[in-house]
Scaffold this active site. Structure first.
Site, PDB file in Angstrom:
ATOM      1  N   ARG A  36      54.543  69.354  -0.575  1.00  0.00           N
ATOM      2  CA  ARG A  36      54.542  68.423   0.916  1.00  0.00           C
ATOM      3  C   ARG A  36      53.050  67.427  -0.014  1.00  0.00           C
ATOM      4  O   ARG A  36      52.638  67.816  -0.399  1.00  0.00           O
ATOM      5  CB  ARG A  36      53.741  69.321   1.613  1.00  0.00           C
ATOM      6  CG  ARG A  36      54.671  70.427   2.015  1.00  0.00           C
ATOM      7  CD  ARG A  36      54.251  71.207   3.556  1.00  0.00           C
ATOM      8  NE  ARG A  36      55.184  72.726   3.278  1.00  0.00           N
ATOM      9  CZ  ARG A  36      56.259  72.144   4.296  1.00  0.00           C
ATOM     10  NH1 ARG A  36      56.392  71.654   4.836  1.00  0.00           N
ATOM     11  NH2 ARG A  36      56.394  73.830   4.038  1.00  0.00           N
ATOM     12  N   HIS A  44      51.432  30.710  35.365  1.00  0.00           N
ATOM     13  CA  HIS A  44      52.064  31.185  36.460  1.00  0.00           C
ATOM     14  C   HIS A  44      52.630  32.298  36.811  1.00  0.00           C
ATOM     15  O   HIS A  44      51.586  33.606  37.355  1.00  0.00           O
ATOM     16  CB  HIS A  44      52.488  30.521  37.285  1.00  0.00           C
ATOM     17  CG  HIS A  44      52.751  30.406  38.691  1.00  0.00           C
ATOM     18  ND1 HIS A  44      53.791  30.905  39.694  1.00  0.00           N
ATOM     19  CD2 HIS A  44      51.440  30.357  39.336  1.00  0.00           C
ATOM     20  CE1 HIS A  44      53.018  31.228  40.498  1.00  0.00           C
ATOM     21  NE2 HIS A  44      52.652  30.263  40.980  1.00  0.00           N
ATOM     22  N   ARG A 101      42.070  33.624  44.641  1.00  0.00           N
ATOM     23  CA  ARG A 101      42.874  32.631  44.064  1.00  0.00           C
ATOM     24  C   ARG A 101      43.263  32.833  46.124  1.00  0.00           C
ATOM     25  O   ARG A 101      43.999  32.771  46.400  1.00  0.00           O
ATOM     26  CB  ARG A 101      43.802  32.364  43.347  1.00  0.00           C
ATOM     27  CG  ARG A 101      43.352  33.169  41.943  1.00  0.00           C
ATOM     28  CD  ARG A 101      44.590  33.302  41.102  1.00  0.00           C
ATOM     29  NE  ARG A 101      43.990  32.941  39.358  1.00  0.00           N
ATOM     30  CZ  ARG A 101      44.270  33.993  38.880  1.00  0.00           C
ATOM     31  NH1 ARG A 101      44.199  34.863  39.152  1.00  0.00           N
ATOM     32  NH2 ARG A 101      43.839  33.764  37.372  1.00  0.00           N
ATOM     33  N   ARG A 116      37.304  32.346  45.918  1.00  0.00           N
ATOM     34  CA  ARG A 116      37.468  31.041  45.199  1.00  0.00           C
ATOM     35  C   ARG A 116      37.930  30.174  45.974  1.00  0.00           C
ATOM     36  O   ARG A 116      38.876  29.953  46.215  1.00  0.00           O
ATOM     37  CB  ARG A 116      37.763  30.661  43.694  1.00  0.00           C
ATOM     38  CG  ARG A 116      37.987  29.760  43.037  1.00  0.00           C
ATOM     39  CD  ARG A 116      38.559  30.025  41.770  1.00  0.00           C
ATOM     40  NE  ARG A 116      40.442  29.786  42.471  1.00  0.00           N
ATOM     41  CZ  ARG A 116      41.468  30.255  41.416  1.00  0.00           C
ATOM     42  NH1 ARG A 116      40.778  29.974  40.195  1.00  0.00           N
ATOM     43  NH2 ARG A 116      42.484  29.962  41.530  1.00  0.00           N
ATOM     44  N   GLU A 119      34.555  27.103  33.866  1.00  0.00           N
ATOM     45  CA  GLU A 119      35.566  27.341  32.984  1.00  0.00           C
ATOM     46  C   GLU A 119      35.974  26.109  32.130  1.00  0.00           C
ATOM     47  O   GLU A 119      36.924  25.374  31.808  1.00  0.00           O
ATOM     48  CB  GLU A 119      36.899  27.347  34.108  1.00  0.00           C
ATOM     49  CG  GLU A 119      37.038  26.576  35.278  1.00  0.00           C
ATOM     50  CD  GLU A 119      37.650  27.688  36.644  1.00  0.00           C
ATOM     51  OE1 GLU A 119      38.777  28.335  36.244  1.00  0.00           O
ATOM     52  OE2 GLU A 119      37.976  26.583  37.209  1.00  0.00           O
ATOM     53  N   GLY A 159      36.008  31.493  33.435  1.00  0.00           N
ATOM     54  CA  GLY A 159      37.215  31.503  33.763  1.00  0.00           C
ATOM     55  C   GLY A 159      37.326  31.432  32.121  1.00  0.00           C
ATOM     56  O   GLY A 159      38.091  30.732  31.923  1.00  0.00           O
ATOM     57  N   CYS A 185      36.406  36.841  34.612  1.00  0.00           N
ATOM     58  CA  CYS A 185      37.181  36.875  35.740  1.00  0.00           C
ATOM     59  C   CYS A 185      38.817  36.211  35.113  1.00  0.00           C
ATOM     60  O   CYS A 185      39.367  36.180  36.082  1.00  0.00           O
ATOM     61  CB  CYS A 185      36.874  36.865  36.821  1.00  0.00           C
ATOM     62  SG  CYS A 185      37.045  34.801  37.454  1.00  0.00           S
TER      63      CYS A 185
END
Ligand code: PEP
Ligand code: MG
Length: 846
Positions: free
Chosen positions: A77, A425, A532, A588, A715, A736, A801
């Site tokens: 094996r 989105h 958001r 935010r 961001e 961000g 985040c």
């Protein structure tokens, strides 16, 4: 002495056998030998030895065979370092020849002997002599002359007599298995499974327990748990008069192990052997510290253990098995936490397509939000809502979604888009809602006007047709395959509690609505890291007021619209604060460009003209005037906050009034207010001045005091670079990473899906940077921003985040960078909690 030969080693409790040199199977067999289990005598060949065999240097066969009883047949094996890397198939019954055949006819009967010999000739011909498998097609295994016919077939094809010497047979088998492992296709296959190209193969040569003959003989497999649920349950199969894994062949008339109303069982047929097997399996579980499947043979009633392999398991079973092993004191809790792959939790958190179900894949895209759901196709948010009103599950199909589709997404069971990537989105909202979602499915033709999808194979799917979105795999399936439900059971909760005991970085959730916040709380997020607020304006009664505000000419008109929005926002925040019960909530301020709230089609424009009592041409002109060439880099975020300051004033007031209200009946709320898209210190100064003024006004009006924390979403690359200027005005920075990635690469997060797979495929990017944090580039900005921010403001709270906050690799980066917490979609919170715990355990144990 063979025991001391590290390359050809008779397996005894003390023999020099290791996984890294002889492979996992050899090592496991040694463990079984140490447990005094009835394992047939076995010799292990090291990776080096097998490599030498592959290159033509055969070992001394007499020496190899010395510790084995020549009266027994042998099997060989594979024993690779990791069982998942595979290996050549086992070859059984080596040593079978005319003389043995005659002996076995006496000992175990002619039928059994014939079956063994014929199967060996066949297996040797195919695996060793590499003859065409078709040559056995016409042979009838039940024919009494089968062995003679098989031998003749061999002689005809191979142009030599079938080898009768067991040593010659064995050396042929060893050579062919060694070479098969080193062949190109095997290498490529291994690499695909994550093995190094030069991974070694060990081989084990074992005396056979036959499984055929007089008395109760047979073979099978047994395990103590159910592979799907992980619950204790003796499962497996047993087939009388069989060898190897015959019992598992479909169509085999195998027995159940335990008594079973569906048919006869080993427990009834051979109760003592069954008892022995249970005892052996329990011992293996305890001493090998793992749920093992044992491969066994029964020979005239006596049990032989041929092998033990880790039980195959679903993610749900993996959690339960790890927790139960720890509860039974077999492994420490820390090890249980380490044994579950964080991403595997996704399978527990969402419904999935049943792994056994047939999949009719009609297209693929980016696996943007895990889980699977079935529904009828609808092509607009309004149809999705209508469908929900009829309690009919639907899949919302869009080219891409916009904030206008939010309510439709809430109503849908799953979402499919033609465009977009992992941070578009639809993907972000889908993950937030726990809604299965596939985006960027550009292999399918979306004919929105004709309300039709055309699959690459030409099949057409129209409105009302049933499809299934598998957001875990990124696949679109026709019809409604079987599903397995989410499993947030007690074992899951226990594992998560143990993980939290170890974790040293916080995990919050990105939550925009009360429903998100409740999910976040269920998954034990330590607060909301990003709310958001713009999503709150898409509620039906609010959108019109919002549009009035956008269309207002004079500041007074705008103020009057905002006054209508104020109580709605205040109510939103009160609810969020109450749900989160004293945990931090980071809100935010308004971020997107205003025109996102305006209608895009003619009928929407007409409705708006009606609502505002303005001529259609007027409305159309104003909507056009608000359009931007590049809205993501235009009038949005703090830029809007500075040029139309009344919006942020209203939001700050709503937050403070909600703070006072929610603090009345619970813990004092300390809201966190976050300014988006900052790139210059002066932006923060201006917003801070106004927010402080609103706070002072609310305190005076209400005669109540409260605290709040103001921070910046880092961001834009400039915010990270100029962190030193910005930090002194802030309590916190939250990176961000969605926009930061977009702006660092100059790569549209909504359009990158179109070429991302080509880019990753050609090695331009190692991974989709919207999916896996780009540690080199975006990561450098994060480190710079964190360091410069903390230099200027040592108490600065730091977090991430963006969507990366939920990915295990990014969490490792964030921990190293000294972040206080990560924030991610609610459904990713458990994954993040487990990944963070594992990182901290790894650090502790080195
Ligand atoms: C980000 O940009 O990383 C972020 C979290 O905000 P949004 O995705 O809403 O732009
Ligand atoms: Mg952003």
């Amino acid at each position: 002495m063979q025991q001391e030969n590290p390359h050809i080693t008779f397996i005894t409790p003390g023999a020099p056998v290791a996984t890294a040199t002889h492979g996992g199977r050899a090592k496991c067999l040694q463990r079984l030998v140490r447990l005094d289990l009835p394992v047939p005598p076995t010799v292990a060949l090291s990776f080096d030895e097998v490599h030498r065999i592959a290159s033509g240097q055969m070992p001394d066969m007499a020496d190899l065979l010395a510790p084995l009883d020549v009266a027994h047949l042998l099997c060989v094996r594979p024993s690779s370092e990791d069982p998942d890397w595979g290996g050549p198939g086992a070859v059984l019954n080596i040593g079978m020849n005319d003389q043995r055949y005659a002996e076995l006819c006496e000992r175990i009967g002619e039928t059994a002997a014939r079956s063994i010999y014929a199967r060996f000739i066949q297996s040797y011909s195919i695996n060793v002599a590499r003859l065409d498998p078709d040559m056995f097609d016409d042979l009838d295994m039940d024919d009494p002359e089968i062995c003679q016919q098989a031998l003749e077939a061999y002689e005809d094809e191979a142009e030599e007599a079938f080898p009768q010497d067991p040593a010659v047979q064995l050396s042929g088998v060893l050579r062919s298995m060694a070479r098969a492992w080193e062949g190109t296709s095997a290498r490529l296959l291994r690499q695909a499974k994550g093995a190094p190209a030069d991974a070694g193969l060990g081989l084990v040569v074992q005396e056979m327990a036959l499984g055929l003959g007089h008395g109760e003989c047979g073979s099978g497999v047994l395990q103590l748990v159910n592979s799907t649920t992980g619950m204790p349950q003796i499962t497996g199969r047993y087939l009388s008069q069989s060898q190897g894994r015959d019992a598992l062949r479909s169509g085999a008339e195998a027995l159940f192990l335990e008594k079973d109303p569906r048919g006869s069982s080993l427990e009834e047929k051979a109760p003592e052997a069954f008892e022995d097997l249970k005892v052996h399996a329990a011992l293996m579980r305890e001493k090998l510290r793992e749920e093992m499947q044992i491969e066994f043979t029964i020979e005239n009633g006596a049990v032989h253990i041929l092998d033990g392999v880790r039980v195959q398991r679903s993610s749900r079973a993996a959690v339960r098995i790890a927790v139960q092993l720890a509860k039974d004191g077999i492994i420490p809790k820390q090890e249980a936490v380490m044994r579950v792959e964080p991403r595997a939790l996704n399978e527990l958190l969402h419904r999935q397509v049943d792994p056994e179900a047939e999949r009719d894949v009609i297209g693929t895209g980016v696996a943007a939000s895990p889980g699977a759901a079935t529904g009828r196709i609808v092509f607009s948010a309004a149809e999705a809502q209508a469908s929900a009103a009829r309690s009919e599950a639907c899949v919302l199909v869009r080219r891409e979604t916009t904030p206008e589709d939010i309510r439709g997404m809430h109503a849908a069971s799953a979402v499919l888009t033609e465009r977009g990537g992992i941070t578009s989105h639809a993907a972000v909202i889908g993950r937030g809602l726990g809604l299965p979602c596939v985006v960027g499915a550009s292999s399918i033709r979306f004919q929105m006007r004709k309300k039709m999808l055309i699959a690459p194979d030409g099949r057409q799917f129209r409105e009302g047709d049933v499809i299934t979105i598998d957001g875990s795999e990124g696949e679109i399936l026709a019809g409604a395959p079987d599903m397995v439900e989410a499993a947030l059971d007690d074992a899951f909760q226990t594992l998560m509690a143990w993980a939290d005991d170890e974790r040293d970085i916080g995990v919050r959730a990105n939550a925009d609505t009360p429903a998100d916040a409740k999910t976040a709380r269920n998954f034990m997020a330590q607060g909301i890291g990003l709310c958001r607020t713009e999503h709150m304006f898409f509620e039906p009664g609010r959108l019109t007021v919002m549009r009035e505000m956008i269309f207002a000419d004079a500041p007074e008109d705008r103020r009057s619209a905002l006054e209508q929005l104020l109580p709605m926002q205040r109510a939103d925040f009160i609810e969020l604060f109450r749900i989160m019960q004293g945990q931090p909530v980071c809100i935010r301020l308004f971020d997107p460009p205003l025109h996102e709230f305006l209608p895009t089609d003619r009928s929407g424009l007409r409705d708006l003209a009606e609502a505002l009592n303005l001529p259609l041409s007027d409305v159309t002109r104003r909507v056009e005037a608000l359009g931007e060439y590049n809205p993501m880099l235009g009038m949005r975020g703090v830029r809007l906050g500075i040029t139309v300051p009344e919006i942020y004033d209203m939001q700050a007031r709503a937050i403070f009034e909600a703070t006072i209200e929610a603090s009345r009946d619970g813990d004092a709320v300390v809201p966190e207010i976050m300014i988006p898209l900052v790139s210059a210190k002066r932006e923060v100064e201006l917003v801070k001045t106004r927010v402080d003024a609103v706070a002072a006004a609310v305190r005076t009006e209400q005669g109540e005091d409260f605290d709040y924390r103001l921070g910046v979403m880092v961001e834009t690359p400039r915010a990270a670079l100029r962190a030193e200027d910005i930090a002194p005005h802030c309590h916190f920075f939250s990176f961000g990473t969605n926009d930061l990635t977009q702006m660092t690469y100059g790569l549209s997060r909504d359009d990158a899906g179109r070429f991302m797979s080509a880019y990753v495929h050609q090695g331009v990017y190692p991974e989709d940077p919207f999916h896996t944090l780009d540690a080199d580039g975006v990561g450098e900005l994060l480190l710079l921003g964190a360091e410069r921010g903390r230099d200027a403001q040592p108490d600065l709270t730091l977090s991430v985040c963006g969507e990366h906050g939920g990915s295990p690799e990014s969490i490792a980066f964030c921990r190293k960078a000294g972040m206080d917490y990560v924030s991610c979609s609610p459904f990713r919170v458990p994954v993040a909690r487990l990944a963070a715990a594992q990182l901290s355990i790894q650090d502790k144990v080195g």
